[in-house]
Scaffold this motif. Structure first.
Motif, PDB file in Angstrom:
ATOM      1  N   ARG A 106       0.817  -1.212   0.000  1.00  0.00           N
ATOM      2  CA  ARG A 106       0.000   0.000   0.000  1.00  0.00           C
ATOM      3  C   ARG A 106       0.853   1.266   0.000  1.00  0.00           C
ATOM      4  O   ARG A 106       1.998   1.262   0.451  1.00  0.00           O
ATOM      5  N   ALA A 107       0.257   2.330  -0.460  1.00  0.00           N
ATOM      6  CA  ALA A 107       0.923   3.634  -0.469  1.00  0.00           C
ATOM      7  C   ALA A 107       1.039   4.151   0.968  1.00  0.00           C
ATOM      8  O   ALA A 107       0.252   3.784   1.839  1.00  0.00           O
ATOM      9  N   ILE A 108       2.015   5.007   1.191  1.00  0.00           N
ATOM     10  CA  ILE A 108       2.169   5.676   2.486  1.00  0.00           C
ATOM     11  C   ILE A 108       1.651   7.085   2.303  1.00  0.00           C
ATOM     12  O   ILE A 108       2.112   7.826   1.433  1.00  0.00           O
ATOM     13  N   ARG A 109       0.683   7.447   3.125  1.00  0.00           N
ATOM     14  CA  ARG A 109       0.068   8.771   3.020  1.00  0.00           C
ATOM     15  C   ARG A 109       0.096   9.470   4.365  1.00  0.00           C
ATOM     16  O   ARG A 109       0.040   8.840   5.412  1.00  0.00           O
ATOM     17  N   TYR A 110       0.147  10.807   4.283  1.00  0.00           N
ATOM     18  CA  TYR A 110       0.055  11.649   5.469  1.00  0.00           C
ATOM     19  C   TYR A 110      -1.149  12.559   5.290  1.00  0.00           C
ATOM     20  O   TYR A 110      -1.324  13.154   4.223  1.00  0.00           O
ATOM     21  N   ARG A 111      -1.985  12.663   6.313  1.00  0.00           N
ATOM     22  CA  ARG A 111      -3.157  13.532   6.260  1.00  0.00           C
ATOM     23  C   ARG A 111      -2.938  14.696   7.231  1.00  0.00           C
ATOM     24  O   ARG A 111      -2.883  14.511   8.439  1.00  0.00           O
ATOM     25  N   ALA A 112      -2.839  15.899   6.662  1.00  0.00           N
ATOM     26  CA  ALA A 112      -2.639  17.104   7.465  1.00  0.00           C
ATOM     27  C   ALA A 112      -3.984  17.595   7.985  1.00  0.00           C
ATOM     28  O   ALA A 112      -5.013  17.448   7.320  1.00  0.00           O
ATOM     29  N   ASP A 113      -3.977  18.198   9.170  1.00  0.00           N
ATOM     30  CA  ASP A 113      -5.209  18.754   9.711  1.00  0.00           C
ATOM     31  C   ASP A 113      -5.650  19.968   8.901  1.00  0.00           C
ATOM     32  O   ASP A 113      -6.821  20.091   8.549  1.00  0.00           O
TER      33      ASP A 113
END
Length: 162
Positions: A106-113
């Motif tokens: 799977r892809a590595i994702r970051y979700r910013a506030d």
């Protein structure tokens, strides 16, 4: 795009109704917070909060601290100090791929506030892209710290912690 059940042929209306009733039966009877007793505390003991925008949209926040930060950013946006405030923006840090043995990774994702544009100073007309994350000591996990480093390395973006 949602489909209205009334637009379906009678056969499919009955099928949709059966499926809906089965889902409701699996969920059990509706519960109310007043009769359920105390609810289990969240992992970080946060309290989910909602805000209603002037347009009538309801925004859900994971914590009161995050909701207060949104209130502050909304005030700054109304004052013209920042622009284009966005919530829960995803950044892909590594694309998904298939390894040599045929397994999908799977892809590595970051979700910013929050993300927004801010002027660097009053004399400069260039905008600066700001990525913010509302953090406490407990939420500065190892995964977050690794993703913060990857965001800086891959996209050249620093995260501002609030």
């Amino acid at each position: 795009m949602a489909i209205d059940v009334k637009d379906l042929p009678p056969k499919y209306q009955a099928q949709a109704l059966q499926k809906y009733m089965a889902q409701q039966a699996r969920r059990g009877p509706p519960s109310s917070p007043a009769t359920d007793g105390p609810q289990k505390a969240g992992k970080y003991h946060n309290r989910p909060t909602e805000r209603v925008t002037p347009s009538g949209a309801v925004l859900h926040f994971d914590s009161q601290k995050e909701a207060r930060r949104y209130d502050h950013l909304a005030a700054l946006e109304r004052a013209g100090q920042i622009r284009d405030v966005r919530l829960q923006v995803d950044f892909t840090l590594q694309e998904a791929y298939t390894d040599t043995e045929g397994r999908r990774v799977r892809a590595i994702r970051y979700r910013a506030d929050f993300t927004y544009w801010r002027y660097d100073d009053l004399t400069d007309s260039r905008d600066r892209y700001v990525v913010e994350d509302v953090k406490s000591r407990a939420t500065r996990t190892k995964d977050y710290l690794i993703k913060r480093k990857m965001l800086k390395d891959k996209l050249g973006i620093d995260i501002t912690e609030v």
